[in-house]
Design an enzyme around this catalytic site. Sequence first.
Site, mmCIF file in Angstrom:
data_model
loop_
_atom_site.group_PDB
_atom_site.id
_atom_site.type_symbol
_atom_site.label_atom_id
_atom_site.label_comp_id
_atom_site.label_asym_id
_atom_site.label_seq_id
_atom_site.Cartn_x
_atom_site.Cartn_y
_atom_site.Cartn_z
ATOM 1 N N TYR A 97 1.380 21.721 6.046
ATOM 2 C CA TYR A 97 1.364 20.960 6.720
ATOM 3 C C TYR A 97 1.319 21.794 8.403
ATOM 4 O O TYR A 97 2.484 22.929 8.271
ATOM 5 C CB TYR A 97 2.708 20.113 6.669
ATOM 6 N N ASP A 138 7.181 21.437 -0.416
ATOM 7 C CA ASP A 138 7.331 20.149 0.406
ATOM 8 C C ASP A 138 6.675 19.113 -0.721
ATOM 9 O O ASP A 138 5.703 19.211 -0.724
ATOM 10 C CB ASP A 138 5.863 20.021 2.428
ATOM 11 N N LYS A 167 6.204 8.701 4.976
ATOM 12 C CA LYS A 167 5.075 8.398 4.667
ATOM 13 C C LYS A 167 5.737 7.368 3.288
ATOM 14 O O LYS A 167 5.739 6.636 3.689
ATOM 15 C CB LYS A 167 4.542 9.576 3.985
#
Length: 393
Positions: free
Chosen positions: A108, A178, A203
């Site tokens: 990310y 992650d 999320k």
Amino acid sequence: MDKETLLIHAARQTATAAHAVSVPLVRTSTTVFDSFDAYKKAQDGLVFDGPRYGRSGTSTTFELQRAMAQLADTETCIATSSGLAAITAVLAAHAGPARHILVSAGVYGPTRVFCDKELIPSGTEVEYFTPDADVSALLRETTSLVFVETPASLTMEMVDVPAVCAAAHARGVPVACDSTWGTPIFFDAHALGIDISVHAATKFINGHSDLLLGLITGTLDALAGVRAHCDRNGTHAAPDTCWLTLRGLRTLAVRMERHQSSALAVARWLRSRPAVQQVLYPALDTDPGHELWRSQFSGAAGPFTIELAPCSEDAFTRFIDRLTLFRLGTSWGGFESLVMPAVPHHLRALAMPADAPRLVRLHIGLESPRDLCDDLAPALSAMQHHPDTTLRD
Ligand SMILES: Cc1ncc(COP(=O)(O)O)c(C=O)c1O
């Protein structure tokens, strides 16, 4: 117990005590104790999953942390103020002068920015590796952590998690991941060897696009340093966000199933569109990461990336602005479909040829997949017939 059942029944101790099915929301900055002995134990850090001071959580926080630890099939969990706060806490707890951290290249973007702008200037050596790298050859005496994200944000490459863990563990190095895309429903991070699993619960886990929260899971041992770091830095989450996340968590399994089936339907349909050069989605049997995905995941989440035919800014703008159900926004994992131009952080410094495809990230929400295809069709067609678009032969 299957995960679907666990999601419903885990972590409801305080609900049962209150004769309720939903856990009470406890807001307090100040914790009070029944005895001096209880006070001393809490302040000495002997009770980490119980009341100490508001910053480290209330019973609402502890219920969410217990639910998540059970779901991830591990010992403990730490809730943080955002997914990024969870990531940076894990990295910072393993960083320091003369320490070396290996990070998979496609993480990310803000994870990478934290490494480049915070860790490296303060003396940590951060080295990025591509999915085809031999991790055992990159490990050093000073390596304190391997951090991966799978699939990679935006470019969707898969990491061979068991291979990375085997190499790192042979040298006594912990591996953090992650795991936001897979969630514990589709990705058993700890069973695959991951020591520290990080989730942006913002999320799918919360799933309702109304808060930010991070969750970190692992054994007590694996998370000891991270917990100490969070305590020192005040990284923890607020009870209100934990309560909402616990509410979202109860329906995670059914939502993930629906995200998966709709995403597959839309991804397969997109493959046949002339303006779409490629669909980057490991759940498709044409994807280069498909075999790794099959061996490590039990399902696929909603976001994936498409490569659109090379085109001008004007043609691309027409595509984006023509969409109505897909709203333009940088998040994913909620009930609503989203579209975002994808500019992978690790590719930004590379000079892209003029005929490079345009990357677009789609998050497939809980709408009907037919309506989503009907939304995409005219937008793709507008782009396809634009004079500046170069279609493949
Ligand atoms: C893969 C991944 N990890 C972490 C995060 C950060 O989560 P948050 O927005 O809660 O800080 C995001 C956010 O987009 C993400 O996509």
